[in-house]
Motif scaffolding. Structure first.
Motif, PDB file in Angstrom:
ATOM      1  N   UNK A 113       0.833  -1.193   0.000  1.00  0.00           N
ATOM      2  CA  UNK A 113       0.000   0.000   0.000  1.00  0.00           C
ATOM      3  C   UNK A 113       0.872   1.250   0.000  1.00  0.00           C
ATOM      4  N   UNK A 114       0.449   2.252  -0.764  1.00  0.00           N
ATOM      5  CA  UNK A 114       1.133   3.546  -0.815  1.00  0.00           C
ATOM      6  C   UNK A 114       0.086   4.646  -0.760  1.00  0.00           C
ATOM      7  N   UNK A 115       0.314   5.602   0.119  1.00  0.00           N
ATOM      8  CA  UNK A 115      -0.577   6.759   0.227  1.00  0.00           C
ATOM      9  C   UNK A 115       0.288   8.013   0.274  1.00  0.00           C
ATOM     10  N   UNK A 116      -0.124   9.047  -0.450  1.00  0.00           N
ATOM     11  CA  UNK A 116       0.598  10.321  -0.478  1.00  0.00           C
ATOM     12  C   UNK A 116      -0.362  11.449  -0.144  1.00  0.00           C
ATOM     13  N   UNK A 117       0.198  12.482   0.503  1.00  0.00           N
ATOM     14  CA  UNK A 117      -0.608  13.663   0.816  1.00  0.00           C
ATOM     15  C   UNK A 117       0.313  14.878   0.860  1.00  0.00           C
ATOM     16  N   UNK A 118      -0.124  15.955   0.249  1.00  0.00           N
ATOM     17  CA  UNK A 118       0.634  17.206   0.293  1.00  0.00           C
ATOM     18  C   UNK A 118       0.047  18.065   1.404  1.00  0.00           C
TER      19      UNK A 118
END
Length: 125
Positions: A113-118
């Protein structure tokens, strides 16, 4: 005139139950993995709108993230899975982790799983 009955035999019914049981068992292993992933995504999304996070340093952001995960009972995300990097006028957080659960015998189910947030600093867009 002889009447023929149609239907499923007992053996056929047992086979159908076995196949359904395997799928239900797999669902019991997969659903918690995805539930945890959505907890990670929710924590990141909430952090992007939190005023305290927008003015915090990376160590504080990491601490706040793992506090949110602790409340969600997410236990597969480790400290090494959390990366924070400077991006434009803020930070970009990446959470990249893997979950391995035993399935049947020596077979495992693996989820990556990969999650990104700016996160913008000081509310600047």
């Amino acid at each position: 005139m002889k009447r023929m009955q149609g239907g499923m035999t007992l053996i056929g019914f047992i086979i159908v139950l076995a196949v359904a049981g395997v799928f239900i068992y797999m669902g019991m292993k997969l659903i918690p993995m995805y539930s945890e992933y959505y907890s990670v995504k929710r924590a990141l999304s909430e952090m992007s709108t939190d005023a305290e996070v927008q003015v915090a340093d990376p160590a504080k952001i990491r601490d706040l993230f793992f506090r949110r995960l602790y409340v969600s009972y997410a236990e597969n995300v480790e400290k090494d899975d959390f990366k924070i990097a400077r991006k434009d006028a803020g930070w970009e957080i990446t959470v990249d982790y893997e979950v391995r659960k035993p399935l049947i015998g020596n077979l495992d189910v693996v989820g990556h799983f990969t999650a990104k947030q700016k996160i913008n600093r000081g509310g600047i867009d």
